[in-house]
Scaffold this motif. Structure first.
Motif, PDB file in Angstrom:
ATOM      1  N   ALA A   1     -15.750 -87.596 -67.858  1.00 57.75           N
ATOM      2  CA  ALA A   1     -15.136 -87.410 -66.544  1.00 57.75           C
ATOM      3  C   ALA A   1     -14.094 -88.485 -66.258  1.00 57.75           C
ATOM      4  O   ALA A   1     -13.037 -88.217 -65.694  1.00 57.75           O
ATOM      5  N   GLY A   2     -14.400 -89.742 -66.642  1.00 58.11           N
ATOM      6  CA  GLY A   2     -13.473 -90.834 -66.373  1.00 58.11           C
ATOM      7  C   GLY A   2     -12.238 -90.793 -67.251  1.00 58.11           C
ATOM      8  O   GLY A   2     -11.131 -91.094 -66.806  1.00 58.11           O
ATOM      9  N   THR A   3     -12.424 -90.463 -68.499  1.00 64.39           N
ATOM     10  CA  THR A   3     -11.321 -90.346 -69.456  1.00 64.39           C
ATOM     11  C   THR A   3     -11.425 -88.969 -70.103  1.00 64.39           C
ATOM     12  O   THR A   3     -12.279 -88.737 -70.953  1.00 64.39           O
ATOM     13  N   LEU A   4     -10.572 -88.079 -69.682  1.00 62.26           N
ATOM     14  CA  LEU A   4     -10.690 -86.659 -70.043  1.00 62.26           C
ATOM     15  C   LEU A   4     -10.878 -86.432 -71.531  1.00 62.26           C
ATOM     16  O   LEU A   4     -11.781 -85.709 -71.962  1.00 62.26           O
ATOM     17  N   LEU A   5     -10.014 -87.065 -72.343  1.00 62.39           N
ATOM     18  CA  LEU A   5     -10.104 -86.909 -73.799  1.00 62.39           C
ATOM     19  C   LEU A   5     -10.483 -88.228 -74.478  1.00 62.39           C
ATOM     20  O   LEU A   5     -10.313 -88.364 -75.686  1.00 62.39           O
ATOM     21  N   GLY A   6     -10.991 -89.173 -73.704  1.00 59.09           N
ATOM     22  CA  GLY A   6     -11.410 -90.447 -74.273  1.00 59.09           C
ATOM     23  C   GLY A   6     -10.271 -91.436 -74.395  1.00 59.09           C
ATOM     24  O   GLY A   6      -9.135 -91.175 -73.978  1.00 59.09           O
ATOM     25  N   THR A   7     -10.581 -92.579 -74.983  1.00 65.19           N
ATOM     26  CA  THR A   7      -9.581 -93.614 -75.224  1.00 65.19           C
ATOM     27  C   THR A   7      -9.542 -93.953 -76.710  1.00 65.19           C
ATOM     28  O   THR A   7     -10.492 -93.688 -77.450  1.00 65.19           O
ATOM     29  N   ASP A   8      -8.441 -94.549 -77.132  1.00 63.12           N
ATOM     30  CA  ASP A   8      -8.319 -94.936 -78.538  1.00 63.12           C
ATOM     31  C   ASP A   8      -8.827 -96.353 -78.748  1.00 63.12           C
ATOM     32  O   ASP A   8      -9.456 -96.940 -77.860  1.00 63.12           O
ATOM     33  N   HIS A   9      -8.531 -96.925 -79.906  1.00 62.22           N
ATOM     34  CA  HIS A   9      -9.063 -98.249 -80.244  1.00 62.22           C
ATOM     35  C   HIS A   9      -8.440 -99.361 -79.420  1.00 62.22           C
ATOM     36  O   HIS A   9      -8.932-100.498 -79.437  1.00 62.22           O
ATOM     37  N   LEU A  10      -7.371 -99.062 -78.680  1.00 66.63           N
ATOM     38  CA  LEU A  10      -6.750-100.058 -77.807  1.00 66.63           C
ATOM     39  C   LEU A  10      -7.000 -99.764 -76.334  1.00 66.63           C
ATOM     40  O   LEU A  10      -6.399-100.401 -75.466  1.00 66.63           O
ATOM     41  N   GLY A  11      -7.861 -98.800 -76.061  1.00 63.08           N
ATOM     42  CA  GLY A  11      -8.183 -98.461 -74.685  1.00 63.08           C
ATOM     43  C   GLY A  11      -7.132 -97.611 -73.989  1.00 63.08           C
ATOM     44  O   GLY A  11      -7.145 -97.471 -72.762  1.00 63.08           O
ATOM     45  N   ARG A  12      -6.223 -97.017 -74.742  1.00 66.16           N
ATOM     46  CA  ARG A  12      -5.195 -96.156 -74.159  1.00 66.16           C
ATOM     47  C   ARG A  12      -5.712 -94.725 -74.031  1.00 66.16           C
ATOM     48  O   ARG A  12      -6.516 -94.273 -74.847  1.00 66.16           O
ATOM     49  N   SER A  13      -5.221 -94.021 -73.027  1.00 65.87           N
ATOM     50  CA  SER A  13      -5.682 -92.662 -72.779  1.00 65.87           C
ATOM     51  C   SER A  13      -5.202 -91.713 -73.880  1.00 65.87           C
ATOM     52  O   SER A  13      -3.994 -91.575 -74.116  1.00 65.87           O
ATOM     53  N   VAL A  14      -6.144 -91.052 -74.532  1.00 62.98           N
ATOM     54  CA  VAL A  14      -5.787 -90.086 -75.574  1.00 62.98           C
ATOM     55  C   VAL A  14      -5.059 -88.899 -74.958  1.00 62.98           C
ATOM     56  O   VAL A  14      -4.103 -88.369 -75.538  1.00 62.98           O
ATOM     57  N   ALA A  15      -5.490 -88.478 -73.754  1.00 64.12           N
ATOM     58  CA  ALA A  15      -4.874 -87.321 -73.096  1.00 64.12           C
ATOM     59  C   ALA A  15      -3.406 -87.592 -72.758  1.00 64.12           C
ATOM     60  O   ALA A  15      -2.531 -86.752 -73.022  1.00 64.12           O
ATOM     61  N   ILE A  16      -3.129 -88.754 -72.184  1.00 66.42           N
ATOM     62  CA  ILE A  16      -1.749 -89.081 -71.807  1.00 66.42           C
ATOM     63  C   ILE A  16      -0.876 -89.209 -73.048  1.00 66.42           C
ATOM     64  O   ILE A  16       0.249 -88.701 -73.091  1.00 66.42           O
ATOM     65  N   ARG A  17      -1.389 -89.859 -74.073  1.00 63.84           N
ATOM     66  CA  ARG A  17      -0.620 -90.019 -75.308  1.00 63.84           C
ATOM     67  C   ARG A  17      -0.437 -88.674 -76.003  1.00 63.84           C
ATOM     68  O   ARG A  17       0.576 -88.442 -76.668  1.00 63.84           O
ATOM     69  N   LEU A  18      -1.404 -87.789 -75.854  1.00 66.26           N
ATOM     70  CA  LEU A  18      -1.283 -86.457 -76.445  1.00 66.26           C
ATOM     71  C   LEU A  18      -0.141 -85.686 -75.798  1.00 66.26           C
ATOM     72  O   LEU A  18       0.676 -85.067 -76.492  1.00 66.26           O
ATOM     73  N   LEU A  19      -0.081 -85.713 -74.478  1.00 63.99           N
ATOM     74  CA  LEU A  19       0.974 -84.998 -73.764  1.00 63.99           C
ATOM     75  C   LEU A  19       2.346 -85.615 -74.035  1.00 63.99           C
ATOM     76  O   LEU A  19       3.330 -84.916 -74.269  1.00 63.99           O
ATOM     77  N   ALA A  20       2.408 -86.963 -74.009  1.00 64.57           N
ATOM     78  CA  ALA A  20       3.681 -87.648 -74.253  1.00 64.57           C
ATOM     79  C   ALA A  20       4.124 -87.511 -75.702  1.00 64.57           C
ATOM     80  O   ALA A  20       5.322 -87.539 -76.001  1.00 64.57           O
ATOM     81  N   GLY A  21       3.168 -87.357 -76.613  1.00 58.89           N
ATOM     82  CA  GLY A  21       3.488 -87.302 -78.042  1.00 58.89           C
ATOM     83  C   GLY A  21       4.218 -86.063 -78.484  1.00 58.89           C
ATOM     84  O   GLY A  21       4.723 -86.011 -79.613  1.00 58.89           O
ATOM     85  N   ALA A  22       4.303 -85.062 -77.604  1.00 56.57           N
ATOM     86  CA  ALA A  22       5.061 -83.861 -77.959  1.00 56.57           C
ATOM     87  C   ALA A  22       6.563 -84.125 -77.974  1.00 56.57           C
ATOM     88  O   ALA A  22       7.317 -83.424 -78.667  1.00 56.57           O
ATOM     89  N   ALA A  23       6.999 -85.133 -77.203  1.00 58.01           N
ATOM     90  CA  ALA A  23       8.439 -85.402 -77.076  1.00 58.01           C
ATOM     91  C   ALA A  23       9.104 -85.796 -78.386  1.00 58.01           C
ATOM     92  O   ALA A  23      10.140 -85.217 -78.749  1.00 58.01           O
TER      93      ALA A  23
END
Length: 287
Positions: A67-89
Motif C-alpha cells: 500500500a505504501g509503495t505500489l510496486l515496491g522500492t529498489d536497492h536505493l529506496g527509489r520508487s519502482v512505480a515512478i521509475r517504471l513510468l518515467a523509464g518509457a521516455a
C-alpha cells in the motif's frame, strides 16, 4: 478507338485510409495494443506533470510492493512505480527516431535498388546490404554503437544503420512487383524523370509495405535499445531506462524480484503491442 497505354493513370493504394482505419478499429486486439502503446507514451508526461522524481529516495531500500509503495522500492529506496513510468521516455525517444531514420533511408535505397537493376541495384546496393545483414543483429548494432558512443543520437544512428538495409530489401521487393505494371512503362514513355517515377508513381503504391515494415522495425528497435542499455551501451545511470534498470537490479532478483520483473514486463508489453499492431496492419493492407 481505345486510348493508348500512356493515358492510363497509375493505381493508388488498394484501400483508402478511412477504410483501413474502419477495418482496424473492429479488431479488439488492435485496439488493446494501441491502448498499451498510448499508455506508455503518456506515462512519462504524467510523471512530469505530477512533479514526481524518479531519482529520489521514497522509503527504505528493497521494500516489497504494498500500500505504501505500489510496486515496491529498489536497492536505493527509489520508487519502482515512478521509475517504471518515467523509464518509457528514453526508450520511446531512441526507438521511434531510429525507426524513422531507417525507414527514410531504407525507402530511398529500396526504391533506387528496385528501379535501377543491374550494376547499381543488384551489384552495388544489394551486395552492400548483404554484408551488413551477414552479421548477427545485436553484434552489428554493438559494433556501430561502440564506434559512435553512448549518446542518444549515437544509439539512433547505430540502430538505423543496421535496420535501413532490412527496410530497403522490403521496399525493393515491393518495387519489383510494381515494375511489371503498365503505369511504370507509361510514365517512362511520357518522358517522366526518374525522380518523379520513384517518388510520385512508385512510392504511393509501395507505401503499405513501408508502413508494415516500419511498424515491425519499431518493435525490434525498442528491444535493441533496451538491450544496449542492459549492456551499458545505451542510457547511463541514474536513468530509469528499462533496460538499464533490469541490468542494475538483476543481482537483487532473489531479494527484490519486483525491481527486475516490472521493467522487464514493461518491455515485453510494449514490444508485443507494437508487433500485434504490425500484424493487424499487414492483414488489413494485404501485405
Amino acid at each position: 478507338m481505345t486510348a493508348p497505354a500512356t493515358s492510363q493513370s497509375p493505381p493508388r493504394l488498394v484501400s483508402p485510409v478511412p477504410t483501413v482505419i474502419a477495418r482496424l478499429v473492429r479488431r479488439p486486439t488492435f485496439i488493446l495494443s494501441v491502448a498499451v502503446l498510448i499508455f506508455w507514451l503518456i506515462a512519462p508526461l504524467a510523471v512530469a506533470v505530477k512533479g514526481l522524481d524518479p531519482y529520489s529516495q521514497v522509503g527504505a531500500a528493497i521494500q516489497p510492493p504494498g500500500a505504501g509503495t505500489l510496486l515496491g522500492t529498489d536497492h536505493l529506496g527509489r520508487s519502482v512505480a515512478i521509475r517504471l513510468l518515467a523509464g518509457a521516455a528514453p526508450i520511446l525517444t531512441v526507438a521511434p527516431a531510429a525507426t524513422a531514420l531507417a525507414t527514410i533511408a531504407g525507402t530511398v535505397l529500396g526504391l533506387t535498388a528496385g528501379y535501377h537493376r543491374g550494376r547499381i541495384g543488384d551489384d552495388i546496393l544489394m551486395r552492400s546490404f548483404d554484408i551488413i545483414n551477414a552479421l548477427p543483429g545485436i553484434v552489428a548494432v554493438l559494433l556501430v554503437a561502440t564506434v559512435f558512443g553512448h549518446s542518444p543520437m549515437a544509439l539512433v544512428l547505430s540502430i538505423a544503420i543496421f535496420f535501413a538495409p532490412i527496410v530497403a530489401r522490403t521496399v525493393r521487393s515491393a518495387v519489383l512487383v510494381e515494375m511489371g505494371k503498365q503505369y511504370v512503362e507509361a510514365a517512362r514513355t511520357q518522358g517522366e524523370s526518374t525522380h518523379r517515377i520513384l517518388f510520385a508513381e512508385l512510392l504511393p503504391n509501395v507505401t503499405p509495405a513501408i508502413v508494415v515494415e516500419a511498424t515491425t522495425r519499431l518493435g525490434y528497435a525498442i528491444f535493441v535499445s533496451a538491450g544496449l542499455s542492459f549492456l551499458n551501451l545505451g542510457a547511463q545511470p541514474p536513468s530509469p531506462d528499462w533496460g538499464l534498470v533490469v541490468s542494475q537490479n538483476r543481482i537483487f532478483i532473489q531479494t527484490a524480484w519486483w525491481s527486475v520483473a516490472f521493467p522487464a514486463l514493461a518491455i515485453i508489453s510494449l514490444v508485443v503491442a507494437i508487433n500485434l499492431i504490425a500484424d493487424h496492419l499487414a492483414e488489413v493492407l494485404g501485405r
